[in-house]
Scaffold this motif. Structure first.
Motif, PDB file in Angstrom:
ATOM      1  N   UNK A 148     -97.423  -6.923 -13.181  1.00 11.65           N
ATOM      2  CA  UNK A 148     -96.297  -6.392 -13.961  1.00 11.65           C
ATOM      3  C   UNK A 148     -95.951  -7.322 -15.117  1.00 11.65           C
ATOM      4  N   UNK A 149     -95.600  -6.736 -16.255  1.00 12.29           N
ATOM      5  CA  UNK A 149     -95.198  -7.545 -17.406  1.00 12.29           C
ATOM      6  C   UNK A 149     -93.722  -7.377 -17.731  1.00 12.29           C
ATOM      7  N   UNK A 150     -93.049  -6.429 -17.081  1.00 17.03           N
ATOM      8  CA  UNK A 150     -91.617  -6.226 -17.303  1.00 17.03           C
ATOM      9  C   UNK A 150     -91.016  -5.619 -16.050  1.00 17.03           C
ATOM     10  N   UNK A 151     -89.870  -6.148 -15.644  1.00 16.49           N
ATOM     11  CA  UNK A 151     -89.124  -5.596 -14.523  1.00 16.49           C
ATOM     12  C   UNK A 151     -87.747  -5.182 -15.018  1.00 16.49           C
ATOM     13  N   UNK A 152     -87.398  -3.926 -14.791  1.00 10.25           N
ATOM     14  CA  UNK A 152     -86.122  -3.388 -15.263  1.00 10.25           C
ATOM     15  C   UNK A 152     -85.258  -2.986 -14.071  1.00 10.25           C
ATOM     16  N   UNK A 153     -84.029  -2.651 -14.339  1.00  9.83           N
ATOM     17  CA  UNK A 153     -83.102  -2.325 -13.258  1.00  9.83           C
ATOM     18  C   UNK A 153     -82.217  -1.148 -13.653  1.00  9.83           C
ATOM     19  N   UNK A 154     -81.545  -0.607 -12.670  1.00 10.20           N
ATOM     20  CA  UNK A 154     -80.474   0.349 -12.890  1.00 10.20           C
ATOM     21  C   UNK A 154     -79.152  -0.418 -12.900  1.00 10.20           C
ATOM     22  N   UNK A 155     -78.265  -0.049 -13.805  1.00 10.73           N
ATOM     23  CA  UNK A 155     -76.960  -0.696 -13.895  1.00 10.73           C
ATOM     24  C   UNK A 155     -75.878   0.375 -13.846  1.00 10.73           C
ATOM     25  N   UNK A 156     -74.726  -0.008 -13.320  1.00 11.75           N
ATOM     26  CA  UNK A 156     -73.571   0.884 -13.315  1.00 11.75           C
ATOM     27  C   UNK A 156     -72.716   0.537 -14.528  1.00 11.75           C
ATOM     28  N   UNK A 157     -72.566   1.488 -15.449  1.00  7.86           N
ATOM     29  CA  UNK A 157     -71.862   1.250 -16.701  1.00  7.86           C
ATOM     30  C   UNK A 157     -70.567   2.047 -16.754  1.00  7.86           C
ATOM     31  N   UNK A 158     -69.572   1.462 -17.423  1.00  4.50           N
ATOM     32  CA  UNK A 158     -68.292   2.131 -17.684  1.00  4.50           C
ATOM     33  C   UNK A 158     -67.909   1.848 -19.130  1.00  4.50           C
ATOM     34  N   UNK A 159     -66.915   2.568 -19.636  1.00  2.09           N
ATOM     35  CA  UNK A 159     -66.475   2.366 -21.020  1.00  2.09           C
ATOM     36  C   UNK A 159     -65.313   1.388 -21.108  1.00  2.09           C
ATOM     37  N   UNK A 160     -64.961   0.769 -19.991  1.00  3.29           N
ATOM     38  CA  UNK A 160     -63.908  -0.238 -19.949  1.00  3.29           C
ATOM     39  C   UNK A 160     -64.493  -1.541 -19.422  1.00  3.29           C
ATOM     40  N   UNK A 161     -64.200  -2.638 -20.085  1.00  2.00           N
ATOM     41  CA  UNK A 161     -64.732  -3.925 -19.664  1.00  2.00           C
ATOM     42  C   UNK A 161     -63.965  -4.468 -18.461  1.00  2.00           C
ATOM     43  N   UNK A 162     -64.660  -5.311 -17.687  1.00  2.00           N
ATOM     44  CA  UNK A 162     -64.021  -6.016 -16.583  1.00  2.00           C
ATOM     45  C   UNK A 162     -63.763  -5.181 -15.354  1.00  2.00           C
ATOM     46  N   UNK A 163     -64.431  -4.042 -15.214  1.00  2.00           N
ATOM     47  CA  UNK A 163     -64.219  -3.169 -14.057  1.00  2.00           C
ATOM     48  C   UNK A 163     -65.116  -3.604 -12.910  1.00  2.00           C
ATOM     49  N   UNK A 164     -64.535  -3.688 -11.727  1.00  2.00           N
ATOM     50  CA  UNK A 164     -65.305  -3.938 -10.516  1.00  2.00           C
ATOM     51  C   UNK A 164     -65.448  -2.634  -9.738  1.00  2.00           C
ATOM     52  N   UNK A 165     -66.544  -2.509  -8.981  1.00  2.00           N
ATOM     53  CA  UNK A 165     -66.797  -1.281  -8.233  1.00  2.00           C
ATOM     54  C   UNK A 165     -65.634  -0.968  -7.290  1.00  2.00           C
ATOM     55  N   UNK A 166     -65.094  -1.996  -6.654  1.00  2.00           N
ATOM     56  CA  UNK A 166     -64.004  -1.786  -5.694  1.00  2.00           C
ATOM     57  C   UNK A 166     -62.733  -1.282  -6.360  1.00  2.00           C
ATOM     58  N   UNK A 167     -62.629  -1.446  -7.688  1.00  2.00           N
ATOM     59  CA  UNK A 167     -61.420  -1.027  -8.399  1.00  2.00           C
ATOM     60  C   UNK A 167     -61.507   0.391  -8.953  1.00  2.00           C
ATOM     61  N   UNK A 168     -62.650   1.066  -8.793  1.00  2.00           N
ATOM     62  CA  UNK A 168     -62.767   2.432  -9.286  1.00  2.00           C
ATOM     63  C   UNK A 168     -61.771   3.322  -8.543  1.00  2.00           C
ATOM     64  N   UNK A 169     -61.054   4.189  -9.255  1.00  2.00           N
ATOM     65  CA  UNK A 169     -60.002   4.985  -8.607  1.00  2.00           C
ATOM     66  C   UNK A 169     -60.562   5.995  -7.607  1.00  2.00           C
TER      67      UNK A 169
END
Length: 274
Positions: A129-150
Motif C-alpha cells: 500500500x502507498x496510501x492509507x485513508x480513513x472515514x471521519x465524522x464531520x460537523x459544521x461546528x468546531x469542537x464537537x464531541x460525539x458524546x455531545x451530539x443531541x
C-alpha cells in the motif's frame, strides 16, 4: 538502496524485451476483446489511473515517482467507468472482466486499488500500500464531541461501506439516542451536511477534501471521541500475477519512497490543500 539499483537495471532490460498477456486463471473474456500481442513499451511502465476517483491526481504523482525511482519512463492511461460512477468514491466501477481487459491491453499496473488480498482475483496481485485513508465524522461546528451530539440527531453515512456498518451496529446496541441516515454517495452526504439536514456525516476523508475544494465557504470540523474506529482504506497498485518481477520492483520503489518521505509529503499536501 543497493537492491533498488539492481532492480532499476534489470527492470529496464525486461521492459525492452516486452510483455505478454496474462496467463493462468482469468475471467471468461472473448478473445476478440484481448490484445494478445507483446506490448513493446520500451523503457517505460504504463499506469492506469481511475479518473473518477478524488485521488486521481495523487495516484498519477505516485506512478510518476515510482517510475523515476526505477529509472524508467511513465505513461498514463485514463480509465473512466463505462457507466456513471458514484461521485467522490474510492471504489472502481468496473467488473472483473473489464479490469482484466484493461490490465491486459492498456497498462502494466493499475493505481488506486482498495481491494484486500483476500478478495483479489487469482490473475491479479496487489503491491504494497502507498496510501492509507480513513472515514471521519464531520460537523459544521468546531469542537464537537460525539458524546455531545443531541438526542435524536441524524448522522449521515455512506451506504454499503464498512463505516456505515460500524455505525449501524453501534447504534443498534446503544439504543435510539441518535439516528443513522444512509446515503448512496459521498456527494449527497456532504451536501446534506452543508444544508444542515444532518448534524454530522461519517464520510471518506479524501471525498471531503475534494468537496471542500469546490465549496470553500462551508467550513467543517472533525467530531472527536467517536466510540469506534472505522476500518481504514488502503490503496495499492494492481499488477497481473504473471508479472512477478514488476510487482517486486514496484514494491521496492514504494518502500523507498515511503522511507524517504516522498509519498507521505505528497499525501499531507493533499490533506492540507483546502
Amino acid at each position: 538502496m543497493r537492491a533498488l539499483a539492481w532492480f532499476q537495471a534489470l527492470l529496464a532490460v525486461l521492459i525492452v524485451v516486452g510483455r505478454t498477456s496474462s496467463a493462468g486463471a482469468q475471467p471468461a473474456v472473448p478473445n476478440e476483446f484481448l490484445d494478445n500481442t507483446n506490448r513493446q513499451g520500451g523503457n517505460r511502465i504504463d499506469f492506469c489511473v481511475n479518473m473518477t476517483s478524488p485521488l486521481a491526481e495523487f495516484d498519477r504523482f505516485v506512478g510518476q515517482a515510482i517510475a523515476e525511482a526505477l529509472l524508467v519512463e511513465a505513461s498514463f492511461y485514463e480509465v473512466d467507468a463505462p457507466w456513471a460512477a458514484e461521485p467522490l468514491d474510492y471504489r472502481i466501477g468496473l467488473t472483473e472482466s473489464e479490469l482484466f481487459v484493461i490490465l491486459n491491453n492498456h497498462c502494466d499496473a493499475f493505481l488506486g486499488f482498495s481491494l484486500s488480498p483476500l478478495s483479489t482475483p487469482p490473475w491479479m496481485r496487489l503491491s504494497l500500500p502507498y496510501l492509507t485513508t480513513r472515514f471521519v465524522l464531520l460537523a459544521t461546528t468546531e469542537g464537537v464531541r460525539f458524546a455531545d451530539l443531541p438526542e435524536g440527531a441524524a448522522i449521515g453515512t455512506l451506504l454499503g461501506t464498512t463505516a456505515d456498518g460500524d455505525m449501524r451496529r453501534y447504534l443498534s446496541v446503544t439504543g435510539p439516542a441518535l439516528r443513522r441516515l444512509p446515503y448512496p454517495n459521498n456527494l449527497i452526504l456532504l451536501e446534506r451536511l452543508n444544508e444542515n439536514a444532518i448534524v454530522a456525516a461519517l464520510v471518506w476523508e479524501p471525498a471531503a477534501w475534494a468537496y471542500l475544494r469546490t465549496h470553500p465557504s462551508r467550513a467543517v470540523a472533525e467530531v472527536t471521541g467517536l466510540p469506534f474506529t472505522p476500518l481504514e482504506i488502503a490503496f495499492s497498485l494492481a499488477i497481473r500475477s504473471d508479472d512477478q518481477f514488476l510487482l517486486a520492483a514496484v514494491d521496492l520503489a514504494i518502500d523507498a519512497l515511503m522511507e524517504d518521505g516522498t509519498i507521505t509529503a505528497a499525501a499531507e499536501r493533499l490533506l492540507n490543500s483546502n
